[in-house]
Design an enzyme around this catalytic site. Structure first.
Site, PDB file in Angstrom:
ATOM      1  N   ALA A  11      77.651  32.673   4.584  1.00 54.16           N
ATOM      2  CA  ALA A  11      78.175  33.178   5.855  1.00 54.16           C
ATOM      3  C   ALA A  11      77.881  32.155   6.944  1.00 54.16           C
ATOM      4  O   ALA A  11      76.883  31.430   6.872  1.00 54.16           O
ATOM      5  CB  ALA A  11      77.535  34.519   6.209  1.00 54.16           C
ATOM      6  N   ALA A  39      77.807  31.704  11.294  1.00 55.31           N
ATOM      7  CA  ALA A  39      77.824  32.401  12.577  1.00 55.31           C
ATOM      8  C   ALA A  39      77.722  31.388  13.710  1.00 55.31           C
ATOM      9  O   ALA A  39      77.724  30.171  13.473  1.00 55.31           O
ATOM     10  CB  ALA A  39      76.682  33.411  12.637  1.00 55.31           C
ATOM     11  N   SER A  40      77.631  31.881  14.933  1.00 56.29           N
ATOM     12  CA  SER A  40      77.663  30.998  16.094  1.00 56.29           C
ATOM     13  C   SER A  40      76.428  30.105  16.193  1.00 56.29           C
ATOM     14  O   SER A  40      76.515  28.972  16.647  1.00 56.29           O
ATOM     15  CB  SER A  40      77.804  31.823  17.373  1.00 56.29           C
ATOM     16  OG  SER A  40      76.799  32.809  17.426  1.00 56.29           O
ATOM     17  N   ILE A  41      75.273  30.607  15.753  1.00 55.75           N
ATOM     18  CA  ILE A  41      74.031  29.836  15.878  1.00 55.75           C
ATOM     19  C   ILE A  41      73.678  29.100  14.593  1.00 55.75           C
ATOM     20  O   ILE A  41      73.139  27.997  14.628  1.00 55.75           O
ATOM     21  CB  ILE A  41      72.875  30.754  16.309  1.00 55.75           C
ATOM     22  CG1 ILE A  41      73.104  31.218  17.755  1.00 55.75           C
ATOM     23  CG2 ILE A  41      71.531  30.064  16.193  1.00 55.75           C
ATOM     24  CD1 ILE A  41      72.047  32.143  18.282  1.00 55.75           C
ATOM     25  N   GLN A  49      74.091  29.108   9.826  1.00 56.96           N
ATOM     26  CA  GLN A  49      74.781  29.581   8.636  1.00 56.96           C
ATOM     27  C   GLN A  49      73.773  29.739   7.496  1.00 56.96           C
ATOM     28  O   GLN A  49      72.682  29.170   7.519  1.00 56.96           O
ATOM     29  CB  GLN A  49      75.916  28.645   8.244  1.00 56.96           C
ATOM     30  CG  GLN A  49      75.526  27.234   7.877  1.00 56.96           C
ATOM     31  CD  GLN A  49      76.743  26.333   7.713  1.00 56.96           C
ATOM     32  OE1 GLN A  49      77.695  26.399   8.487  1.00 56.96           O
ATOM     33  NE2 GLN A  49      76.722  25.468   6.704  1.00 56.96           N
ATOM     34  N   ASP A 106      69.590  45.976  15.885  1.00 57.30           N
ATOM     35  CA  ASP A 106      71.026  45.885  15.559  1.00 57.30           C
ATOM     36  C   ASP A 106      71.274  46.328  14.113  1.00 57.30           C
ATOM     37  O   ASP A 106      71.690  45.526  13.270  1.00 57.30           O
ATOM     38  CB  ASP A 106      71.501  44.439  15.769  1.00 57.30           C
ATOM     39  CG  ASP A 106      73.015  44.296  15.721  1.00 57.30           C
ATOM     40  OD1 ASP A 106      73.702  45.319  15.923  1.00 57.30           O
ATOM     41  OD2 ASP A 106      73.499  43.184  15.500  1.00 57.30           O
TER      42      ASP A 106
END
Length: 558
Positions: A132, A134-136, A138, A288
Site C-alpha cells: 500500500a 499513502a501520502s507520507i 508506503q 482512527d
C-alpha cells in the site's frame, strides 16, 4: 535561503492556481496572493460552470490538487467537528491517500541510511512492490533473517521538508486570513493550523506510532480476543517502522466473514468492547478505527493496525466524558450544561441561557427515542457542535472520542444492526463511576484539593500586596457586566423618550388652554397674524396624542 524562497514562491503560485480553479477568486484577491505570486493572472485557470459543487466539495478538491500535505491535513481536520461545519467535515472525510508509490531504489536508500546496513544484510527477502502507498509513506512485505514475516513502513524521501514548507506557508496564510476575513478570526485559523500541524508532525515520527502500538497492546495483555501486531524495535527508526505482518479479513467485509463462518454479532460486541475499554478504562485509544485499520483473525480475534493517530484522556476527562453520557441517558439538560462547562474552556461572554436552550433543543431530538436506537458518537459530536456555536473550546482528544465512536458504531451497525451500543457502554460507565468513588481515589482528590487550598493560603499575602500596590497606583479598574444590559438600556431609552414626549404634549396643551381662556375673557377671536391659532394648536395636539398612542400600542405594552 534563496532556494527556500523560490520553493515558497512556487508553492504560493500552486496554491493560488488551485484556489482559482475552484472559484475562490475573492480569497486570492483579498489575501494579496496576486502580490506574492508573480504574474498569477497569466496562469489563472477558468472556473467553469460545470463545477457546481458546494463550498465543502470545492475545498476538498483544492486539497486534492495541492497534494500529500493538504490531503493529510484534510484527513486530520475531518476528525474535528468541533472546529468545522458538518458540510465541510463530510467532504474532507472523502479524502483518500490514493497516491503512486515511490521507486524501489529510493526505498533501498532510505532503509540503508536508517538501519545502517544493506537490504540483503538486514532482510532474508524484501518484496519490491508495495502492499500500500499513502501520502507520507508506503508499506512493503519482507522476511527478517530470523524468519519472521514483517510489514515495513518506509517514509517518503524529503516528505518532512516538503511538509514543513507547506506548514510555513499555511501559517502565513492563516495569519493573513485572520486579518482580512471575519470568519477566519472567528474560527481562530492560526490556532487551528497549529493544532493540525502538531498532529501531522507526530505522524512523521514512526517511533511514536510504535510506542502507541505497544501501549495499546499492553492494555489487552490478559484479553486474547484483541490483538496488536508486535513491533520490531531493532528494525525501526523515525522513518522506518517494522512490525509483525498479519493476514486477516477487514472487519467491514461482513459477507465474506459470514461465508467463512464467523459470528458477526460476537465480532461486533468484541470490537465495541475493545474501543470502550481503551476510552473509558485506559484513557488511551485508537483515534482512527476505520475498517482499513481493523481486521479479523481466526477465532473471532479483533486485530488493530496503524496507530499514527491516538487519543489520550486524563482521569478528569474520563469522568467528564462519563458525565456527558449519563446526562444524555437521563435526558437532563442541567447535567449536560455542567459537564460542558467542566470539559471546555468557556469564554466570559458565553450566554448560559442560550446554551441551555440549545441543549434543550438537542435533547428534543432524542426525546421518546429508545436508548438502543441512540447513536452515542453522534450525540457526543452534536453536543460538541453546540459548544463550538458558543465558542467553547473542547479538548481535541475528547472530540476524537466522538469521531472514534461514530466510526465504531458504523462498523457495528453493519455487523449487527440490533446491537445496542449504550447497553455495551453501560458497564464501562459503572466501572468508571466505581473507580472514581473508590476510597483511594477520593482520598487522592481530597489531598490534592487540600494542597491547592494550602498553596492559595500561602500565596494570599503576596496577592494582597500586589492588589494594594495596584490600588495605590490608581490602576484598579472596575468592570461590571450585566446580562441583557443592552436590551435593558434600549427599553429604558424608549420609556424616557415617551415620558418626555408626554410632558411636551402636556405643556403644549396647557399653553393652548391658557390662550383659549385668555381670548374668551378678552372676548377676542383666536386669530394671530390672520391665522386660527387655537384650531392649529388643537390639530397639532391631536397628531402628537395619536402618535404617542400608536407607539404604545405597537410596543404591546398598552
Amino acid at each position: 535561503m534563496f532556494a527556500k524562497r523560490v520553493r515558497h514562491i512556487n508553492r504560493y503560485r500552486e496554491i493560488a492556481a488551485a484556489l482559482l480553479s475552484q472559484g475562490f477568486d475573492y480569497i486570492v484577491e483579498e489575501m494579496g496572493l496576486s502580490q506574492k505570486v508573480p504574474y498569477y493572472q497569466r496562469v489563472r485557470p477558468v472556473f467553469t460552470e460545470n463545477n457546481t459543487g458546494g463550498v465543502g466539495e470545492r475545498i476538498r478538491l483544492v486539497f486534492q490538487q495541492l497534494g500529500p500535505t493538504y490531503v493529510k491535513l484534510g484527513q486530520i481536520a475531518s476528525t474535528r467537528p468541533d472546529l468545522l461545519p458538518p458540510e465541510i467535515i463530510g467532504e474532507l472525510e472523502k479524502l483518500q491517500d490514493k497516491v503512486p508509490g515511490f521507486p524501489f531504489e529510493e526505498v533501498r536508500s532510505v532503509l540503508q541510511a536508517e538501519l545502517g546496513g544493506t537490504l540483503e544484510e538486514i532482510f532474508q527477502h524484501f518484496e519490491p512492490e508495495p502492499l500500500a502507498a499513502a501520502s507520507i509513506g508506503q508499506v512493503h512485505q519482507a522476511v527478517l533473517k530470523t524468519g519472521e514475516t514483517v510489514a515495513v513502513k518506509i517514509q517518503r524521501p524529503n516528505i518532512a521538508a516538503d511538509i514543513e514548507t507547506d506548514l510555513e506557508i499555511l501559517y502565513e496564510l492563516a495569519s493573513l486570513a485572520e486579518r482580512r476575513f471575519h470568519w477566519a478570526e472567528t474560527y481562530q485559523l492560526v490556532d487551528m493550523i497549529d493544532e493540525f500541524a502538531k498532529a501531522l508532525r507526530n505522524e512523521l515520527d514512526y517511533t511514536s506510532e510504535a510506542r502507541n502500538a505497544e501501549k495499546i497492546s499492553k492494555q489487552f495483555i490478559n484479553n486474547p480476543m484483541i490483538y496488536v501486531p508486535k513491533v520490531y524495535w531493532d528494525y525501526s527508526t523515525r522513518k522506518v517502522l517494522t512490525a509483525e505482518y498479519i493476514e486477516g479479513i477487514k472487519i467491514s467485509k461482513s459477507e465474506k466473514l459470514e461465508q467463512q463462518g464467523y459470528n458477526l454479532s460476537l465480532l461486533a460486541e468484541r470490537f465495541a468492547k475493545g474501543i470502550f475499554h481503551q476510552i473509558f478504562m485506559e484513557g488511551f485509544f485508537h483515534g482512527d478505527p476505520h475498517p482499513g485499520n481493523v481486521v479479523v483473525l481466526p477465532g473471532e480475534i479483533i486485530a488493530f493496525l496503524d496507530f499514527g493517530m491516538v487519543g489520550r484522556l486524563s482521569a478528569e476527562m474520563k469522568y467528564n466524558l462519563s458525565s456527558v453520557v449519563i446526562g444524555l441517558m437521563r435526558q437532563n439538560s442541567d447535567d449536560l450544561t455542567k459537564a460542558i462547562f467542566r470539559i471546555g474552556v468557556v469564554p466570559d461572554t458565553v450566554n448560559r441561557l442560550q446554551l441551555r436552550e440549545d441543549i434543550d433543543l438537542l435533547q428534543e431530538k432524542y426525546y421518546g427515542v429508545p436508548l438502543s436506537k441512540v447513536s452515542l458518537g453522534e450525540a457526543i459530536s452534536s453536543i460538541f457542535a453546540v459548544s463550538l456555536k458558543h465558542k467553547i473550546k473542547i479538548p481535541a482528544d475528547l472530540v476524537l472520542v466522538g469521531k472514534a465512536l461514530l466510526t465504531m458504531e458504523g462498523v457495528v451497525e453493519k455487523l449487527d444492526p440490533g446491537l445496542s451500543i449504550l447497553d455495551i457502554a453501560e458497564p464501562f460507565g459503572q466501572k468508571l463511576l466505581l473507580e472514581r468513588l473508590h476510597p483511594k481515589n477520593l482520598t487522592k482528590a481530597l489531598l490534592q484539593n487540600i494542597n491547592d487550598f494550602g498553596e492559595l493560603f500561602i500565596s494570599f499575602p503576596q496577592y494582597f500586596h500586589e492588589l494594594r500596590s495596584i490600588v495605590r497606583r490608581g490602576r484598579l479598574h472596575l468592570e461590571i457586566a450585566i446580562p441583557e444590559i443592552e436590551h435593558i438600556l434600549k427599553t429604558q431609552d424608549r420609556i424616557s423618550n415617551r415620558l418626555s414626549f408626554s410632558i411636551i404634549l402636556l405643556a403644549f396643551s396647557l399653553i393652548m388652554s391658557s390662550i383659549i381662556v385668555s381670548l374668551s375673557i378678552a372676548g377676542q377671536y383666536s386669530l394671530l397674524w390672520k391665522l386660527p391659532i387655537v384650531e392649529i394648536g388643537f390639530a397639532i395636539a391631536m397628531v402628537m396624542f395619536i402618535w404617542l398612542l400608536y407607539a404604545i400600542i405597537r410596543s404591546g405594552k398598552l
